[in-house]
Design an enzyme around this catalytic site. Sequence first.
Site, PDB file in Angstrom:
ATOM      1  CG  ASP A 162      -1.737  -2.386  -5.087  1.00 52.01           C
ATOM      2  OD1 ASP A 162      -1.450  -2.273  -6.288  1.00 52.01           O
ATOM      3  OD2 ASP A 162      -1.075  -1.872  -4.175  1.00 52.01           O
ATOM      4  CB  SER A 192       1.319   2.055   3.552  1.00 53.41           C
ATOM      5  OG  SER A 192       1.073   1.139   2.518  1.00 53.41           O
ATOM      6  NE  ARG A 222       0.373  -4.671  -5.813  1.00 52.60           N
ATOM      7  CZ  ARG A 222       1.131  -4.896  -4.769  1.00 52.60           C
ATOM      8  NH1 ARG A 222       1.856  -6.011  -4.685  1.00 52.60           N
ATOM      9  NH2 ARG A 222       1.188  -4.024  -3.786  1.00 52.60           N
ATOM     10  CG  ASP A 262      -1.608  -5.796   6.823  1.00 50.67           C
ATOM     11  OD1 ASP A 262      -1.841  -5.661   8.049  1.00 50.67           O
ATOM     12  OD2 ASP A 262      -1.630  -4.852   6.019  1.00 50.67           O
TER      13      ASP A 262
HETATM   14  N1  ARG Z   1      -0.811   4.315  -5.446  1.00 49.69           N
HETATM   15  C1  ARG Z   1       0.093   3.414  -6.093  1.00 49.69           C
HETATM   16  C2  ARG Z   1      -0.643   2.537  -7.045  1.00 49.69           C
HETATM   17  O1  ARG Z   1      -1.826   2.425  -6.949  1.00 49.69           O
HETATM   18  C3  ARG Z   1       0.955   2.642  -5.148  1.00 49.69           C
HETATM   19  C4  ARG Z   1       0.256   1.789  -4.142  1.00 49.69           C
HETATM   20  C5  ARG Z   1       1.295   1.003  -3.424  1.00 49.69           C
HETATM   21  N2  ARG Z   1       0.980   0.544  -2.143  1.00 49.69           N
HETATM   22  C6  ARG Z   1       1.504   1.076  -1.019  1.00 49.69           C
HETATM   23  N3  ARG Z   1       1.341   0.431   0.077  1.00 49.69           N
HETATM   24  N4  ARG Z   1       2.162   2.200  -1.004  1.00 49.69           N
HETATM   25  O2  ARG Z   1      -0.042   1.944  -7.902  1.00 49.69           O
END
Ligand code: ARG
Length: 420
Positions: free
Chosen positions: A124, A175, A95, A15
């Site tokens: 995110d 993912s 983040r 990506d």
């Molecule tokens: N759902 C989790 C959060 O919002 C993890 C998201 C992480 N991204 C992924 N591609 N799994 O913190």
Amino acid sequence: MAREKIVLAYSGGLDTSVAVKWINETYDMDVIAYTCDLGQGQDIHAIRDKALRTGAVDAIAEDARNLFIDYFVWPSLMAGALYEGKYPLATALGRPLIAQLMVRVAREHGATAVAHGCTGKGNDQVRFDVTFQTLAPDLKIVAPVREWKWTRTQELEYAAKHGIEVEATKKSIFSTDQNIWGRSIEAGILEDPWVAPPAETFQWTVDPKDAPDEPEEVEITFEQGRPTAWNGVEMDGIELIEAANKTAGKHGVGRIDHIENRLVGIKSREIYEAPGAVLLNEAHKELEFLTLSKESQRFKTHVSQTYADLIYNGLWFSQLHQDLMAFTVSNQQYVSGVVRMKLYKGGLIVVGRKSPHSLYRHELATYEEGDQYDATAAMGFIKIHGLGQTTQAKHQLLNTKGGGRPRLELPSIIPPDTAR
Ligand code: ARG
């Protein structure tokens, strides 16, 4: 005229690699790729090189592990922040730091925009965007994946057309995101909440049935809520979390399966692997049982939940957080001592704890010699403690005179459809 510059959070994956080209074409901007090491276990210098090969005019790679641990991981541990009581927040904690460091790079390079590779469905994007908007409201935010709305096939076609390297190994069926505090795994077959996560989901923890047949005990030392030593050996944060990840993972501890409430209104099924975070959170909580007053412990559950929500919801750089941090640091001042945890076949249990500030007092608790507790004082206390309830029972609950209990019909929150 020179092109404007944009700082892209670059992971080296498909990506963000496609995003480099796409931004060049769509926004006519020069891309500066930014990658930091939060303990995700990747070679950030190789990622940096890939960014340059992919068309970035500049690429920055730096180790941010200590910042991450000192300013994000330890405070969240001290606060007892577990989202919905389960998720130790590894991704969510990373983040705001990445975004903050990108703002610094943008300033150093005179960039006018920042970019990230988040989709429009997750949390995110919120964490990145809110942090950018908070720390640098003048910077334009570009989110290619959210904007291009391609299918995977279209994205691969674009990559092929522009000669963008696509990993030879077949792209993961999930993912994922990871840093030293844990791995997040979602999508693919995991989207069915009835389906047990297959073995490939996990990389840091063994299946408990394959864990060692002998239990293992570890001793974790805390000073004012922060872990400082592992089995009596003082360690820095990186070493200590790595030791905790390794040991807990070896015993199959730290697998979390969570149907979580995303900020954007969706429930999603997420698998987390956070062996060190689970072990350290549990040990820390046990030390609090020994050293916090009952009232502080009760009150702190509210703080923990609010703290977790604000981390999850991307509100790290808020005054509320600063306020809760002040509470937490004060609350943790006596949370020093050692906790002994036993790990065995996916299980984790406390077996011992000690602290110079322990509120567990043998002279009060003992049924043996040396008891200093005044049992006669208990009788008067019990009378007063129960007075409200005994009074109510006499005049309401057990009162059969005066027609007995009134009948209660609960009103509906939905009014009738007709006004007549
Ligand atoms: N759902 C989790 C959060 O919002 C993890 C998201 C992480 N991204 C992924 N591609 N799994 O913190």
